[in-house]
Enzyme design. Structure first.
Site: not given
Ligand code: F6P
Length: 341
Positions: A73, A127
């Site tokens: 969001l 994470d």
């Molecule tokens: O869920 C956290 C995470 O996995 C981070 O380690 C990573 O940088 C990020 O999400 C990437 O998320 P998205 O590509 O969905 O924005």
């Protein structure tokens, strides 16, 4: 009781197991009604929701992703959600909202709770960087995927006498790199918490080859960076959700190692493979326990709280405790892994 549930932020294996557990405990255990908002807080704001009964959650325990959809969001919409939060409870007739999410979602949940919406949070993230809980579900699955990748990469690396640089997720916390690096026997591990020394990595690889070893694997967290002044590396800009855009440490490090060593180095970016697919048994159990405890907390009126794993028990802790600082890898954990640079 009427319970609202939503999943927000980056998805994570085990989200469906929480949704299923919430519905089972609430509907079968308490005779409650459950509605699921679609695509995170956006569904709450736009009024997109559907009834979740036992049939709606049949067969989802082992399924990756989230049947409700997820989203991030923008800050402006979050403010809008806070201003109208009490209306949401009234409009949808919900007595409590259970948002399942990471640091960003829990921060939003805390704001909504402060604004008067009864909330019971459930933490999630591959994470494992949320304070106040020893573990988050999704982490075990991600570590398993990254470990298997390293096992596989070793055989091809050895055949070609190459250095493999495996980039795993972890913006500010290097838990996935640390644990998959240890489990996968990586010869070098680079974490966001400790700037790495390129000279030390080069020396380590040279020594390995001089001892007759034919390959090396280096596991690097996406948020890792070199020590100041040791290697060129440009940091990225901040996106609309306040996240740094990464410029690709895996690619950069592999290129630098190849140049300095005169040996072939290949980057392997694991990316969202770590977040997809079926959760491990450990993650299914933790997610199921979180869902059960969230419903019990809702019935006790433990609002503004979230589920947390403490040792082997699930406890309720203030959401505020989880969002004040990220849980990063402490120095003693780095020291245990000989290969952290
Ligand atoms: O869920 C956290 C995470 O996995 C981070 O380690 C990573 O940088 C990020 O999400 C990437 O998320 P998205 O590509 O969905 O924005």
């Amino acid at each position: 009781m009427r319970i609202g549930v939503l999943t927000a932020g980056g998805d994570c294996p085990g989200l469906n197991a929480v949704i299923r557990s919430v519905v089972h405990r609430a509907v079968a255990g308490h005779g409650d009604e459950v509605i699921g908002f679609e695509d995170g807080f956006k569904g709450l704001l736009d009024g997109r929701h559907r009834k979740l009964d036992l049939d709606a959650v049949a067969g989802i325990l082992a399924r990756g992703g989230t049947i409700l959809g997820s989203s991030r969001l923008e800050r402006a919409r979050l403010r809008e959600a806070c201003e109208t939060s009490k209306d949401h409870a009234r409009d949808y007739g919900i007595d409590v909202l259970i948002p399942i999410g990471g640091e960003g979602t829990l921060t939003a949940a805390r704001m909504l709770s402060d604004a008067g919406l009864p909330i019971v949070g459930v933490p999630k993230t591959i994470d494992n960087d949320i304070s106040a809980t020893d573990r988050t579900f999704g982490f075990d699955t991600a570590v398993g995927v990254a470990t298997e990748a390293m096992d596989r990469l070793k055989t091809t690396a050895e055949s070609h006498q190459r250095v493999m640089v495996v980039e795993v997720m972890g913006r500010h916390a290097g838990w996935i790199a640390l644990e998959s690096g240890m489990a996968g026997g990586a010869h070098g591990i680079c974490l966001p918490e400790r700037p790495f020394e390129i000279d030390a990595l080069v020396k380590m690889v040279e020594e390995r080859f001089s001892r007759g070893k034919k390959f090396a694997v280096i596991c690097v967290a996406e948020g890792a960076h070199p020590a100041e002044g040791t290697m060129d590396y440009k940091k990225g800009e901040i996106d609309q959700y306040g996240h740094e855009r990464f410029t690709g440490i895996g690619n950069r490090l592999a290129a630098e190692l190849e140049r300095r060593l005169g040996k072939e180095a290949r980057p392997v970016i694991l990316g969202h493979v770590q977040r997809g697919g079926t959760p491990t048994a450990y993650d299914r159990v933790l997610a199921t326990r979180f869902g059960w405890h969230a419903v019990e907390a809702a019935h006790r009126g433990d609002f503004g709280m979230m589920t947390a794993l403490r040792g082997t028990d699930i406890e309720m802790v203030p959401i505020a405790e989880a969002v004040t600082e990220l849980k990063t890898v402490p120095v003693p954990r780095m020291d245990e892994a000989e290969s952290v640079f």
